[in-house]
Motif scaffolding. Structure first.
Motif, PDB file in Angstrom:
ATOM      1  N   VAL A  85       0.830  -1.211   0.000  1.00 34.09           N
ATOM      2  CA  VAL A  85       0.000   0.000   0.000  1.00 34.09           C
ATOM      3  C   VAL A  85       0.861   1.256   0.000  1.00 34.09           C
ATOM      4  O   VAL A  85       0.494   2.278  -0.599  1.00 34.09           O
ATOM      5  N   ALA A  86       2.019   1.189   0.642  1.00 36.70           N
ATOM      6  CA  ALA A  86       2.896   2.362   0.715  1.00 36.70           C
ATOM      7  C   ALA A  86       3.331   2.848  -0.656  1.00 36.70           C
ATOM      8  O   ALA A  86       3.660   4.032  -0.825  1.00 36.70           O
ATOM      9  N   GLU A  87       3.320   1.966  -1.656  1.00 35.33           N
ATOM     10  CA  GLU A  87       3.757   2.333  -3.003  1.00 35.33           C
ATOM     11  C   GLU A  87       2.598   2.750  -3.913  1.00 35.33           C
ATOM     12  O   GLU A  87       2.826   3.126  -5.066  1.00 35.33           O
ATOM     13  N   LEU A  88       1.372   2.698  -3.413  1.00 34.43           N
ATOM     14  CA  LEU A  88       0.211   2.984  -4.250  1.00 34.43           C
ATOM     15  C   LEU A  88      -0.221   4.436  -4.117  1.00 34.43           C
ATOM     16  O   LEU A  88      -0.069   5.035  -3.053  1.00 34.43           O
ATOM     17  N   PRO A  89      -0.771   5.028  -5.178  1.00 37.03           N
ATOM     18  CA  PRO A  89      -1.180   6.435  -5.121  1.00 37.03           C
ATOM     19  C   PRO A  89      -2.348   6.648  -4.162  1.00 37.03           C
ATOM     20  O   PRO A  89      -3.249   5.819  -4.067  1.00 37.03           O
ATOM     21  N   GLY A  90      -2.318   7.766  -3.462  1.00 36.38           N
ATOM     22  CA  GLY A  90      -3.334   8.044  -2.461  1.00 36.38           C
ATOM     23  C   GLY A  90      -4.674   8.449  -3.013  1.00 36.38           C
ATOM     24  O   GLY A  90      -5.661   8.544  -2.266  1.00 36.38           O
ATOM     25  N   ASP A  91      -4.761   8.695  -4.318  1.00 40.68           N
ATOM     26  CA  ASP A  91      -6.022   9.141  -4.911  1.00 40.68           C
ATOM     27  C   ASP A  91      -6.704   8.041  -5.719  1.00 40.68           C
ATOM     28  O   ASP A  91      -7.600   8.322  -6.526  1.00 40.68           O
ATOM     29  N   LYS A  92      -6.279   6.798  -5.519  1.00 36.10           N
ATOM     30  CA  LYS A  92      -6.900   5.676  -6.219  1.00 36.10           C
ATOM     31  C   LYS A  92      -7.379   4.643  -5.199  1.00 36.10           C
ATOM     32  O   LYS A  92      -6.779   4.491  -4.131  1.00 36.10           O
ATOM     33  N   PRO A  93      -8.463   3.914  -5.513  1.00 34.01           N
ATOM     34  CA  PRO A  93      -8.956   2.901  -4.577  1.00 34.01           C
ATOM     35  C   PRO A  93      -7.991   1.732  -4.453  1.00 34.01           C
ATOM     36  O   PRO A  93      -7.342   1.335  -5.429  1.00 34.01           O
ATOM     37  N   VAL A  94      -7.911   1.192  -3.238  1.00 30.24           N
ATOM     38  CA  VAL A  94      -7.051   0.044  -2.942  1.00 30.24           C
ATOM     39  C   VAL A  94      -7.938  -1.125  -2.531  1.00 30.24           C
ATOM     40  O   VAL A  94      -8.767  -1.006  -1.630  1.00 30.24           O
ATOM     41  N   TYR A  95      -7.736  -2.259  -3.176  1.00 32.50           N
ATOM     42  CA  TYR A  95      -8.575  -3.442  -3.005  1.00 32.50           C
ATOM     43  C   TYR A  95      -7.708  -4.594  -2.511  1.00 32.50           C
ATOM     44  O   TYR A  95      -6.752  -4.986  -3.174  1.00 32.50           O
ATOM     45  N   LEU A  96      -8.021  -5.143  -1.344  1.00 30.40           N
ATOM     46  CA  LEU A  96      -7.315  -6.304  -0.807  1.00 30.40           C
ATOM     47  C   LEU A  96      -8.129  -7.548  -1.133  1.00 30.40           C
ATOM     48  O   LEU A  96      -9.218  -7.747  -0.616  1.00 30.40           O
ATOM     49  N   MET A  97      -7.576  -8.399  -1.977  1.00 24.84           N
ATOM     50  CA  MET A  97      -8.333  -9.509  -2.540  1.00 24.84           C
ATOM     51  C   MET A  97      -8.410 -10.702  -1.583  1.00 24.84           C
ATOM     52  O   MET A  97      -7.402 -11.163  -1.065  1.00 24.84           O
ATOM     53  N   GLY A  98      -9.644 -11.168  -1.331  1.00 24.39           N
ATOM     54  CA  GLY A  98      -9.854 -12.414  -0.619  1.00 24.39           C
ATOM     55  C   GLY A  98      -9.677 -12.376   0.882  1.00 24.39           C
ATOM     56  O   GLY A  98      -9.603 -13.413   1.526  1.00 24.39           O
ATOM     57  N   VAL A  99      -9.627 -11.213   1.483  1.00 21.42           N
ATOM     58  CA  VAL A  99      -9.466 -11.070   2.940  1.00 21.42           C
ATOM     59  C   VAL A  99     -10.710 -10.360   3.464  1.00 21.42           C
ATOM     60  O   VAL A  99     -11.139  -9.364   2.879  1.00 21.42           O
TER      61      VAL A  99
END
Length: 370
Positions: free
Chosen positions: A232-246
């Protein structure tokens, strides 16, 4: 203007409230997506799922590709019309199912060969085909084809599969439909540097959102959380983040505190069919003998249809008798629990008290109520 906007960030963590814009409405995040593997949330009607509060669900490309076939669904008007669901649909690419369900698989540069778990027939899935299948289904969010990395796995093979995921992501991006949102997937196994490298490369391709894959595949929980933080630290802060299968309620809260916006998991529906029910006081195994004459509702703090109308004794009777109503009532309750959890998470973020909610769920998650 992008498809995602951050409304509020919590003061004490990386948690944030957001709004995800899809063709079929705006979705408040953090959000849990019930899993409708074969265009169905098992045992419930689409109207019941909607009434529980779900506005986005997940469907499975692998299963629908094999049966009844994406071409048939396209001829019948697309997946929404096929299953009579008016909310948004995210379709995964099928990569995990090819790895976990197929009787045989062979990964090549061009894609993956596999044999159907249904009849043993041989099929080939490429990044381009995965995107084409999802376009035929006409889902609202498409996932790129990635390689599922098991745990444990050596560094060199992990690096090869992670680099292949990046090359497939490049091809998927070129083949993607412009009408739907497209999410890239970060891999990298349990190696911090490979996770960072994967995230940076996937971000450089400019997707609408980013998923963190390859977690909750058997690794220790603390390692899962550590690799999530790295990704997550490498992902842009203005885009949605999806954690798959948890995953579990405790893992969802921990992931939200680390900046995750979207979740899916079969846990609430699968556990419901197996008689394990989530309550505000911990989990219940409804088959236990001491519920035989228990007149109390499943959860006195729950407002779902099941808890308003039926006793633990009745739910145990249905489950022990293998009545179909047991699966329906249990699923209604468990999905209500998860969707209510997400509402509580969003409220806690508004009030900067997500840590308090986490502490309560961690303590209750270790218990099994009587």
């Amino acid at each position: 203007m992008g498809c995602f906007s951050v409304v509020k960030r919590e003061k004490n963590s990386l948690a944030r409230l957001g709004r995800l814009k899809t063709r079929r409405g705006e979705i408040e995040t953090p959000v849990f997506m019930p899993v409708g593997t074969q265009a169905s949330i098992k045992s419930l009607t689409p109207d019941e799922v909607w009434d529980l509060g779900a506005r986005i669900i997940l469907a499975n490309t692998y299963h629908l590709f094999l049966r009844p076939g994406h071409d048939l669904i396209a001829r019948l008007g697309g997946l929404h019309r096929f299953m009579n669901w008016s909310g948004a649909i995210l379709t995964d690419s099928g990569g995990f199912q090819v790895y976990s369900l197929a009787k045989f698989r062979r990964i090549e540069e061009e894609g993956v060969w596999f044999k159907s778990h249904l009849d043993g027939s041989q099929h080939f899935l490429s990044p381009e085909q995965a995107m084409a299948v999802q376009a035929s289904l006409n889902s609202d969010i498409h996932m790129v084809l990635d390689t599922c990395i098991p745990y444990p796995l050596g560094r060199e093979e992990t690096k090869y599969l992670t680099d292949l995921t990046t090359r497939w992501a490049v091809r998927s991006r070129k083949a993607a439909s412009r009408e739907s949102l497209v999410f890239g997937i970060v891999q990298g196994g349990m190696y911090e540097d490979l996770r960072r490298k994967s995230a940076r490369e996937i971000v450089s391709l400019g997707f609408d959102g980013y998923a963190v894959g390859g977690l909750s595949v058997g690794e220790p929980r603390q390692l899962m959380l550590a690799m999530l933080e790295v990704s997550v630290a490498e992902l842009p802060g203005d885009k949605p983040v999806y954690l798959m299968g948890v995953g579990t309620p405790e893992d969802i809260i921990e992931a939200v505190m680390r900046g995750v916006d979207m979740f899916d998991c079969v846990l609430p529906t699968r556990n419901a069919r197996r008689g394990t029910l989530f309550t505000s006081e911990g989990k219940i195994a409804i088959k236990r003998a001491h519920f035989r004459d228990d007149p109390r509702p499943l959860d006195e703090n729950c407002s779902c249809y099941t808890c308003r109308n039926f006793s633990r004794a009745y739910l145990r009777h249905l489950f022990m008798a293998r009545e179909l109503l047991a699966y329906r009532l249990n699923t209604i309750h468990n999905l209500h629990f998860y969707l209510e959890l997400m509402r509580q998470i969003r409220q806690a973020i508004k009030e900067d008290r997500l840590g308090e909610l986490r502490d309560r769920f961690i303590s209750k998650g270790k218990e099994e109520t009587t």
